[in-house]
Design a protein around this motif. Sequence first.
Motif, PDB file in Angstrom:
ATOM      1  N   ARG A  13      -4.869  -5.283   3.169  1.00  0.00           N
ATOM      2  CA  ARG A  13      -3.600  -5.005   4.111  1.00  0.00           C
ATOM      3  C   ARG A  13      -2.596  -4.209   3.662  1.00  0.00           C
ATOM      4  NH1 ARG A  13      -1.418 -10.251   5.155  1.00  0.00           N
ATOM      5  NH2 ARG A  13       0.247  -9.596   4.068  1.00  0.00           N
ATOM      6  N   LEU A  14      -2.213  -3.276   4.768  1.00  0.00           N
ATOM      7  CA  LEU A  14      -1.056  -2.404   4.390  1.00  0.00           C
ATOM      8  C   LEU A  14       0.187  -2.907   5.320  1.00  0.00           C
ATOM      9  CD1 LEU A  14      -2.959   1.042   4.270  1.00  0.00           C
ATOM     10  CD2 LEU A  14      -2.225  -0.452   2.228  1.00  0.00           C
TER      11      LEU A  14
ATOM     12  N   ASP B 237       8.392   1.802  -4.819  1.00  0.00           N
ATOM     13  CA  ASP B 237       8.569   2.173  -3.410  1.00  0.00           C
ATOM     14  C   ASP B 237       7.691   1.510  -2.513  1.00  0.00           C
ATOM     15  OD1 ASP B 237      10.489   4.234  -3.803  1.00  0.00           O
ATOM     16  OD2 ASP B 237       8.988   6.009  -3.943  1.00  0.00           O
ATOM     17  N   ILE B 238       6.684   0.993  -3.049  1.00  0.00           N
ATOM     18  CA  ILE B 238       5.499  -0.107  -2.691  1.00  0.00           C
ATOM     19  C   ILE B 238       5.200  -1.157  -3.674  1.00  0.00           C
ATOM     20  CG2 ILE B 238       4.368   1.713  -1.023  1.00  0.00           C
ATOM     21  CD1 ILE B 238       2.220   1.718  -3.279  1.00  0.00           C
ATOM     22  N   GLN B 239       4.830  -2.297  -3.086  1.00  0.00           N
ATOM     23  CA  GLN B 239       4.508  -3.131  -3.942  1.00  0.00           C
ATOM     24  C   GLN B 239       3.278  -3.798  -3.690  1.00  0.00           C
ATOM     25  OE1 GLN B 239       7.357  -3.778  -1.447  1.00  0.00           O
ATOM     26  NE2 GLN B 239       8.488  -2.695  -3.015  1.00  0.00           N
ATOM     27  N   ALA B 240       2.325  -4.218  -4.738  1.00  0.00           N
ATOM     28  CA  ALA B 240       1.086  -4.600  -4.473  1.00  0.00           C
ATOM     29  C   ALA B 240       0.845  -6.045  -5.137  1.00  0.00           C
ATOM     30  CB  ALA B 240       0.093  -3.593  -5.141  1.00  0.00           C
ATOM     31  N   GLN B 241       0.026  -6.750  -4.207  1.00  0.00           N
ATOM     32  CA  GLN B 241      -0.384  -8.222  -4.644  1.00  0.00           C
ATOM     33  C   GLN B 241      -1.716  -8.272  -4.363  1.00  0.00           C
ATOM     34  OE1 GLN B 241       2.097 -11.047  -2.552  1.00  0.00           O
ATOM     35  NE2 GLN B 241       1.784 -12.579  -4.418  1.00  0.00           N
ATOM     36  N   GLY B 242      -2.497  -9.105  -5.459  1.00  0.00           N
ATOM     37  CA  GLY B 242      -3.893  -9.508  -5.329  1.00  0.00           C
ATOM     38  C   GLY B 242      -4.911  -8.485  -6.007  1.00  0.00           C
ATOM     39  N   ASN B 243      -5.879  -8.306  -5.612  1.00  0.00           N
ATOM     40  CA  ASN B 243      -6.880  -7.619  -6.387  1.00  0.00           C
ATOM     41  C   ASN B 243      -6.807  -6.261  -6.629  1.00  0.00           C
ATOM     42  OD1 ASN B 243      -9.331  -6.383  -7.673  1.00  0.00           O
ATOM     43  ND2 ASN B 243     -10.745  -7.523  -5.867  1.00  0.00           N
ATOM     44  N   LEU B 244      -6.057  -5.842  -7.735  1.00  0.00           N
ATOM     45  CA  LEU B 244      -5.470  -4.619  -8.144  1.00  0.00           C
ATOM     46  C   LEU B 244      -6.596  -3.528  -8.369  1.00  0.00           C
ATOM     47  CD1 LEU B 244      -2.306  -5.175 -10.254  1.00  0.00           C
ATOM     48  CD2 LEU B 244      -2.501  -4.995  -7.681  1.00  0.00           C
ATOM     49  N   ARG B 245      -7.772  -4.110  -8.428  1.00  0.00           N
ATOM     50  CA  ARG B 245      -8.833  -3.206  -8.598  1.00  0.00           C
ATOM     51  C   ARG B 245      -9.092  -2.440  -7.231  1.00  0.00           C
ATOM     52  NH1 ARG B 245     -13.858  -3.871  -6.574  1.00  0.00           N
ATOM     53  NH2 ARG B 245     -13.531  -5.931  -5.849  1.00  0.00           N
TER      54      ARG B 245
ATOM     55  N   HIS C  27       1.023  -3.931  10.602  1.00  0.00           N
ATOM     56  CA  HIS C  27      -0.089  -4.379   9.628  1.00  0.00           C
ATOM     57  C   HIS C  27      -1.200  -3.516   9.879  1.00  0.00           C
ATOM     58  CE1 HIS C  27       2.511  -7.997   8.436  1.00  0.00           C
ATOM     59  NE2 HIS C  27       2.447  -8.155   9.638  1.00  0.00           N
ATOM     60  N   TRP C  28      -1.878  -2.963   8.866  1.00  0.00           N
ATOM     61  CA  TRP C  28      -3.150  -2.298   8.874  1.00  0.00           C
ATOM     62  C   TRP C  28      -4.253  -3.027   8.015  1.00  0.00           C
ATOM     63  CZ3 TRP C  28      -3.736   2.052  12.153  1.00  0.00           C
ATOM     64  CH2 TRP C  28      -2.598   2.447  12.844  1.00  0.00           C
ATOM     65  N   TYR C  29      -5.146  -3.219   8.510  1.00  0.00           N
ATOM     66  CA  TYR C  29      -6.291  -3.970   7.887  1.00  0.00           C
ATOM     67  C   TYR C  29      -7.563  -2.864   7.567  1.00  0.00           C
ATOM     68  CZ  TYR C  29      -8.836  -8.333   6.382  1.00  0.00           C
ATOM     69  OH  TYR C  29      -9.580  -9.276   5.559  1.00  0.00           O
TER      70      TYR C  29
ATOM     71  N   ALA D 211      -5.841 -10.615   3.100  1.00  0.00           N
ATOM     72  CA  ALA D 211      -6.451  -9.764   2.359  1.00  0.00           C
ATOM     73  C   ALA D 211      -6.656  -9.857   0.927  1.00  0.00           C
ATOM     74  CB  ALA D 211      -6.074  -8.237   2.898  1.00  0.00           C
ATOM     75  N   GLU D 212      -7.674  -9.395   0.234  1.00  0.00           N
ATOM     76  CA  GLU D 212      -7.808  -9.546  -1.153  1.00  0.00           C
ATOM     77  C   GLU D 212      -6.698  -8.598  -1.861  1.00  0.00           C
ATOM     78  OE1 GLU D 212     -11.772  -9.048  -2.495  1.00  0.00           O
ATOM     79  OE2 GLU D 212     -12.437  -8.588  -0.647  1.00  0.00           O
ATOM     80  N   LEU D 213      -6.195  -7.688  -1.005  1.00  0.00           N
ATOM     81  CA  LEU D 213      -5.225  -6.878  -1.637  1.00  0.00           C
ATOM     82  C   LEU D 213      -4.044  -6.658  -0.511  1.00  0.00           C
ATOM     83  CD1 LEU D 213      -3.734  -5.135  -3.953  1.00  0.00           C
ATOM     84  CD2 LEU D 213      -4.969  -3.094  -2.926  1.00  0.00           C
TER      85      LEU D 213
END
Length: 133
Positions: free
Chosen positions: A29-30, A88-96, A40-42, A59-61
């Motif tokens: 999800r972005l 500038d962006i943050q990521a959470q979840g499955n970084l793969r 939100h974009w899935y 979402a997983e990421l």
Amino acid sequence: MAVSAADYLAGHVPGRKDDLPENTSGTVRLDLRDDGSTDHWYLTIRDQRVEVTRSAAAAELVVAGDRESFDRLAAGRAHIFSALLRNDIQAQGNLRLLMTLRRLFPGPPDARHPRQAALELTRGAGAWGGDRR
């Protein structure tokens, strides 16, 4: 002409992507923030296909940032890992899945494949003093 992340996600991301690994699957999800609201974009990735919908579902990421950061990614003016390191962006979840996501955004407009750059360098060796054996 400027490319918006929304236009890019809707028009260029959905469909079959032959350069994605066949065994990659997951959901991303972005979250694009802009003036107090979030779009939100899935993305559902499976069997080298990407389906894009508008959803705030889990979402997983989850990758979040301001709309301008995503616009830079969509235009090839920023790389997803550089944007992450600059916060500038943050990521959470499955970084793969971040590795997969980077393949969905374009590279810089003037980028060349490394093999093409090496070939051009090899052909230009004569200009640097002849044979380089």
